[in-house]
Design a protein around this motif. Sequence first.
Motif, PDB file in Angstrom:
ATOM      1  N   GLY A  17      53.245  45.937  33.747  1.00 40.46           N
ATOM      2  CA  GLY A  17      53.496  45.266  32.491  1.00 40.46           C
ATOM      3  C   GLY A  17      52.218  44.664  31.953  1.00 40.46           C
ATOM      4  N   GLN A  18      52.267  43.368  31.621  1.00 42.48           N
ATOM      5  CA  GLN A  18      51.101  42.682  31.078  1.00 42.48           C
ATOM      6  C   GLN A  18      50.455  41.778  32.123  1.00 42.48           C
ATOM      7  OE1 GLN A  18      50.073  43.554  27.974  1.00 42.48           O
ATOM      8  NE2 GLN A  18      51.766  44.997  28.121  1.00 42.48           N
ATOM      9  N   ALA A  19      50.722  41.999  33.386  1.00 38.77           N
ATOM     10  CA  ALA A  19      50.217  41.108  34.433  1.00 38.77           C
ATOM     11  C   ALA A  19      48.702  41.051  34.457  1.00 38.77           C
ATOM     12  CB  ALA A  19      50.747  41.539  35.802  1.00 38.77           C
ATOM     13  N   ASP A  20      48.035  42.121  34.058  1.00 38.48           N
ATOM     14  CA  ASP A  20      46.580  42.132  34.125  1.00 38.48           C
ATOM     15  C   ASP A  20      45.918  41.416  32.945  1.00 38.48           C
ATOM     16  OD1 ASP A  20      45.977  43.543  36.619  1.00 38.48           O
ATOM     17  OD2 ASP A  20      47.115  45.147  35.694  1.00 38.48           O
ATOM     18  N   ASP A  21      46.715  40.846  32.059  1.00 39.22           N
ATOM     19  CA  ASP A  21      46.167  39.958  31.042  1.00 39.22           C
ATOM     20  C   ASP A  21      45.905  38.562  31.611  1.00 39.22           C
ATOM     21  OD1 ASP A  21      46.316  41.952  29.186  1.00 39.22           O
ATOM     22  OD2 ASP A  21      48.141  41.242  28.236  1.00 39.22           O
ATOM     23  N   PHE A  22      46.293  38.340  32.864  1.00 39.29           N
ATOM     24  CA  PHE A  22      46.191  37.025  33.491  1.00 39.29           C
ATOM     25  C   PHE A  22      45.136  37.052  34.598  1.00 39.29           C
ATOM     26  CE2 PHE A  22      50.337  37.530  31.685  1.00 39.29           C
ATOM     27  CZ  PHE A  22      50.596  36.316  31.072  1.00 39.29           C
ATOM     28  N   GLY A  23      44.310  36.017  34.622  1.00 39.19           N
ATOM     29  CA  GLY A  23      43.270  35.906  35.627  1.00 39.19           C
ATOM     30  C   GLY A  23      43.286  34.538  36.269  1.00 39.19           C
ATOM     31  N   MET A  24      42.343  34.319  37.175  1.00 40.53           N
ATOM     32  CA  MET A  24      42.231  33.047  37.886  1.00 40.53           C
ATOM     33  C   MET A  24      40.941  32.337  37.517  1.00 40.53           C
ATOM     34  SD  MET A  24      43.429  33.674  41.832  1.00 40.53           S
ATOM     35  CE  MET A  24      43.246  31.905  42.203  1.00 40.53           C
ATOM     36  N   ARG A 281      49.560  33.597  45.681  1.00 40.16           N
ATOM     37  CA  ARG A 281      50.429  32.700  44.901  1.00 40.16           C
ATOM     38  C   ARG A 281      50.142  32.870  43.414  1.00 40.16           C
ATOM     39  NH1 ARG A 281      52.384  28.199  48.440  1.00 40.16           N
ATOM     40  NH2 ARG A 281      53.110  27.181  46.526  1.00 40.16           N
ATOM     41  N   ALA A 282      48.861  32.948  43.076  1.00 39.07           N
ATOM     42  CA  ALA A 282      48.485  33.148  41.671  1.00 39.07           C
ATOM     43  C   ALA A 282      48.980  34.489  41.162  1.00 39.07           C
ATOM     44  CB  ALA A 282      46.969  33.051  41.536  1.00 39.07           C
ATOM     45  N   ARG A 283      48.882  35.520  42.012  1.00 45.21           N
ATOM     46  CA  ARG A 283      49.332  36.846  41.576  1.00 45.21           C
ATOM     47  C   ARG A 283      50.828  36.863  41.310  1.00 45.21           C
ATOM     48  NH1 ARG A 283      47.507  40.893  38.595  1.00 45.21           N
ATOM     49  NH2 ARG A 283      48.403  42.899  39.199  1.00 45.21           N
ATOM     50  N   ARG A 284      51.605  36.110  42.088  1.00 42.35           N
ATOM     51  CA  ARG A 284      53.039  36.008  41.824  1.00 42.35           C
ATOM     52  C   ARG A 284      53.278  35.456  40.416  1.00 42.35           C
ATOM     53  NH1 ARG A 284      53.597  33.874  47.263  1.00 42.35           N
ATOM     54  NH2 ARG A 284      54.068  31.801  46.459  1.00 42.35           N
ATOM     55  N   SER A 285      52.486  34.461  40.043  1.00 45.26           N
ATOM     56  CA  SER A 285      52.625  33.894  38.704  1.00 45.26           C
ATOM     57  C   SER A 285      52.284  34.921  37.629  1.00 45.26           C
ATOM     58  CB  SER A 285      51.718  32.667  38.552  1.00 45.26           C
ATOM     59  OG  SER A 285      52.200  31.585  39.309  1.00 45.26           O
ATOM     60  N   ARG A 305      59.455  35.824  41.895  1.00 43.91           N
ATOM     61  CA  ARG A 305      59.677  36.884  42.873  1.00 43.91           C
ATOM     62  C   ARG A 305      58.355  37.587  43.196  1.00 43.91           C
ATOM     63  NH1 ARG A 305      62.398  40.672  40.159  1.00 43.91           N
ATOM     64  NH2 ARG A 305      62.207  39.599  38.185  1.00 43.91           N
ATOM     65  N   LEU A 306      58.060  37.691  44.459  1.00 42.51           N
ATOM     66  CA  LEU A 306      56.873  38.407  44.872  1.00 42.51           C
ATOM     67  C   LEU A 306      57.146  39.897  44.798  1.00 42.51           C
ATOM     68  CD1 LEU A 306      54.036  38.525  46.035  1.00 42.51           C
ATOM     69  CD2 LEU A 306      55.022  38.378  48.321  1.00 42.51           C
ATOM     70  N   LYS A 307      56.354  40.609  44.014  1.00 40.22           N
ATOM     71  CA  LYS A 307      56.569  42.029  43.819  1.00 40.22           C
ATOM     72  C   LYS A 307      55.454  42.828  44.471  1.00 40.22           C
ATOM     73  CE  LYS A 307      59.181  41.348  39.585  1.00 40.22           C
ATOM     74  NZ  LYS A 307      59.346  41.734  38.181  1.00 40.22           N
ATOM     75  N   ASN A 308      55.767  44.021  44.785  1.00 40.24           N
ATOM     76  CA  ASN A 308      54.794  44.896  45.427  1.00 40.24           C
ATOM     77  C   ASN A 308      53.724  45.304  44.441  1.00 40.24           C
ATOM     78  OD1 ASN A 308      53.443  46.702  46.961  1.00 40.24           O
ATOM     79  ND2 ASN A 308      55.125  48.153  47.220  1.00 40.24           N
ATOM     80  N   THR A 309      52.471  44.977  44.770  1.00 39.30           N
ATOM     81  CA  THR A 309      51.372  45.336  43.879  1.00 39.30           C
ATOM     82  C   THR A 309      50.619  46.564  44.362  1.00 39.30           C
ATOM     83  OG1 THR A 309      49.863  43.857  45.042  1.00 39.30           O
ATOM     84  CG2 THR A 309      51.081  42.953  43.175  1.00 39.30           C
ATOM     85  N   ALA A 310      51.133  47.170  45.400  1.00 35.01           N
ATOM     86  CA  ALA A 310      50.474  48.368  45.935  1.00 35.01           C
ATOM     87  C   ALA A 310      50.721  49.555  45.023  1.00 35.01           C
ATOM     88  CB  ALA A 310      50.985  48.657  47.330  1.00 35.01           C
TER      89      ALA A 310
END
Length: 310
Positions: A17-24, A281-285, A305-310
């Motif tokens: 989805g748009q998860a890669d619009d988010f960074g740390m 934890r940040a990746r879950r967010s 929810r922790l999702k599989n990022t593999a």
Amino acid sequence: MAADSRPDRAAENHAFGQADDFGMDSITLAGPLEAKLAAMHEAGFRQVMLKASDIVGHPGGTDAAVRAVKASGLRVTGFQVLRDFEGLSGHLHDYKVDIAKAMLEMARAVGAPLLLLCSSTSTHASADPEVIARDLRKLAMLAVPLGLKVAYEGLSWGRTINEFTTAWEVVCRADAPNLGLGFDSFHAIATQTSLDALEQIDPDKIFLVQLADFMWQEIRSVEERISTARHFRVFPGEGVHSAQVADLVLRLAAMGYRGDYSFEVFNDDYQQLPLPLVAQRARRSALWLGEDVLRRSVPLPNRIRLKNTA
């Protein structure tokens, strides 16, 4: 977000989805710069918001720090943070201009597109909005030859500018093309500023959005606000304001904001945990916001929810 021509971008967004619009923000993690960058990348992040101390505090010097950033595989979201710049006069003004020039040069060196400026807390600074706007315009002009932008953020304990609404007013008054707004969800929630005010803002002038949550419903004093901001933030979805963070992200998307989001989480407990654990934890967010919220399927607060990022 501006279009990204990298071949892996489309595939990543298709999968996540748009998860890669988010960074740390690097401020969240303890340890040396290389370890921070590696933990972020291994958790699935592709961008990082850098702090100046990570660069100047590198044991190999600033050149080594710059090389580490460029070798990390992470795009730099921005560089932070210039404080107490605007509204000063005389030798104080000259001193801060010198500091600003040095920080702009570092931002360019690490490949950051912008420098983050926080509103002044100094009792020596003028409260005149025209003086503040003049200094913001000057900083923006200093950034032009370096090809950088300046994002101005209203600290919730700022002396004069302490809400995103007043920060936007002074950005408009300064009227510089490379000067825009830095928006921090913590400060908006802490001051209980209505998000309806976002309707007044040009989304193209929002240069950066930083996100965080915290663990209590109400902040009862300025002192508690500062302490919470500096020591007790948590990732979006981990605190008690999940619905408000989700609402903010949805409103920004509806406005047409396509820029970066970064998790600016100051947390003393996270500083004592292994880097991979904090990064996960940040990746879950990021997955919650990118997959659930921006796909209009918002779960109950605190049910990430922790999702599989593999």
